[in-house]
Each structure stands twice: as C-alpha cells, then as structure tokens.
Design a protein around this motif. Sequence first.
Motif, short mmCIF file in Angstrom:
data_model
loop_
_atom_site.label_atom_id
_atom_site.label_comp_id
_atom_site.label_asym_id
_atom_site.label_seq_id
_atom_site.Cartn_x
_atom_site.Cartn_y
_atom_site.Cartn_z
N TRP A 37 0.83 -0.92 -0.14
CA TRP A 37 0.39 -0.05 0.19
C TRP A 37 1.63 1.54 -0.12
CZ3 TRP A 37 -4.32 -0.69 -1.19
CH2 TRP A 37 -5.28 -2.73 -1.19
N PRO A 39 2.13 3.28 -2.68
CA PRO A 39 2.14 3.86 -3.46
C PRO A 39 1.05 4.64 -2.71
CG PRO A 39 2.26 1.64 -5.01
CD PRO A 39 2.31 1.66 -2.67
N LEU A 40 -0.22 4.12 -2.41
CA LEU A 40 -1.91 4.90 -1.84
C LEU A 40 -1.02 5.75 -0.42
CD1 LEU A 40 -4.51 4.78 -1.89
CD2 LEU A 40 -4.89 3.23 -0.12
N VAL A 43 0.16 8.95 -2.05
CA VAL A 43 -0.64 9.69 -3.09
C VAL A 43 -1.32 10.59 -2.13
CG1 VAL A 43 -2.42 9.96 -4.19
CG2 VAL A 43 -0.82 8.50 -4.81
N LEU A 217 -7.95 10.46 -8.28
CA LEU A 217 -6.42 9.69 -8.48
C LEU A 217 -6.01 9.17 -7.18
CD1 LEU A 217 -3.37 10.65 -9.16
CD2 LEU A 217 -3.20 12.59 -7.86
N PHE A 218 -6.64 9.09 -5.88
CA PHE A 218 -6.21 8.75 -5.04
C PHE A 218 -6.94 7.39 -4.66
CE2 PHE A 218 -7.61 7.15 0.19
CZ PHE A 218 -6.31 7.06 0.17
N THR A 221 -5.29 5.55 -7.79
CA THR A 221 -4.22 4.78 -6.96
C THR A 221 -4.62 2.94 -5.64
OG1 THR A 221 -2.81 6.68 -6.77
CG2 THR A 221 -2.16 4.89 -5.65
N PHE A 224 -6.14 0.11 -8.78
CA PHE A 224 -4.69 -0.18 -9.44
C PHE A 224 -4.28 -1.02 -8.68
CE2 PHE A 224 -0.41 0.01 -11.11
CZ PHE A 224 -0.50 -0.08 -12.44
N THR A 225 -3.54 -0.85 -7.26
CA THR A 225 -2.71 -1.88 -6.25
C THR A 225 -3.77 -3.14 -6.20
OG1 THR A 225 -2.14 -0.04 -5.15
CG2 THR A 225 -2.13 -2.08 -3.74
#
Length: 239
Positions: A37, A39-40, A43, A217-218, A221, A224-225
Amino acid sequence: MIDFLTELDTDILLAINGFRLKALDQFMFLLSSKLVWVPLYVVALVLVIRLYGWRSGLLIAAGAGLAVCLADQACSSLIRPLVERMRPSNPLNPVSSMVQLVNGYHGGRYGFPSCHAANTVAVALFLSMVFRYCRMIVLTLAVWVLLNCYSRMYLGVHYPGDIVAGALVGLLAGLIAYRVTFAAVSFIMHKKPEPLSGCEIRVKCGEGVSVVPDSALFMLTGLFTVVVLFAVSVAGYYC
C-alpha cells in the motif's frame, strides 16, 4: 453469555476462512501486507501537502503516523498482554486444527485486538477528517479498511471479535491523533489549518487545462493496487 459469544465468534471465523477460492489465497495474503500500500500512502502524502501547504502538510503526515503508533501500541503493548487471547491460527489453540492457513502464515501468538484493524481504521479515520471535503477519498479509505480486515479473517489469523475490538481502538486513536495534530498545527502555524484548494488538480493537456479530481487520483491508485495484486495472484496460481 461469554461462551455463546466465543462460539459465535469461532463459527463466523470458520465460515469466512472456509469459504474460499484457492486462486485468491495469495491475493488475500498480499492485501494483508503493509508494503503493497506504499503507493497509496505516497499519494495521500502528496495530496495532504498540496491541499494544506508543505509545512502544515508535513505536520499532518506526522499526525497520521501518531495515529498508527497510538493504535498499534495500545493493542500490542497494553491490551494483548492483559487479555492473552490466542489467535485461531495458533497451534496451541484447539480451533487451529479447523483453520486453513495460507503460505503457512500463523501470525503472532495473541490476536486480540487486531493491530491490522486498529492501524488501518486509525489512519482511515484520521485521513477521512483531513479530506472531509473529498467524498471519494473517504469511500476509498472505507473500502481499504474492509479489504484489510476481511483478509485477516480469510487468512485465519484473527477472530471477528479481534477485528471489532481493533477497529474500536483505531477509532479512538485516530480521533485523538487528529485532535492533537490539528491543535499543534494551529499553535505552530498561528492559524486554523484549512485546505488551500478544492479537491482537484489542474493538469496541462495540450493547449488547454484538464481538471483531475484528487479523489479520483487517490481512488485510482487504490484500485490499481488491488487490480495488480489480483492479476499477479491469479496468474501465479494458474501458471
């Protein structure tokens, strides 16, 4: 009454743990990992700094860390040693013979309350109040919490009661951290911390300007994960 609740807790755990698809085992195992997580988290940090400015943003980011610290320590250092409730996956627990494990993962010895539940709920509540004007972010955080909590029961390392207790601890920790953090930001910055802009990012697109919602965007993300983890897990199982 206690015996009834314990039996109900066990029955629900075994129902969740037993209702499974082998192809999803690795997916649930990865969902439960903290590193996937990142990347989250990145962001979220970027959006906090963009919405509140870098000084307030960094203090707020530290506040999110405080929420996790309070929740984690309350569960692992205070409550668990007092309660000493064994995880369902603990080999010393008679229930363990009926629990299906993934990758031989047992977790620690004790599981009440769930640190995973406490930590994720603490962060989610904290960020939900920080991004209170961004509904999609709040919704994404709620789904993130549910996925994490469900994965812990799917893996057989926590009873539902562990999850509920951890969530309650997380709610309290997140609220305390939020109050302390925003009081500190107000004191240091000499003003009440309020978002500097709405929930959108303006991106140059050719000769024009395209508006991308922060919430999208959040959410993308996080989505996508999840999709990547699912694809990797299913491909690994069938290949």
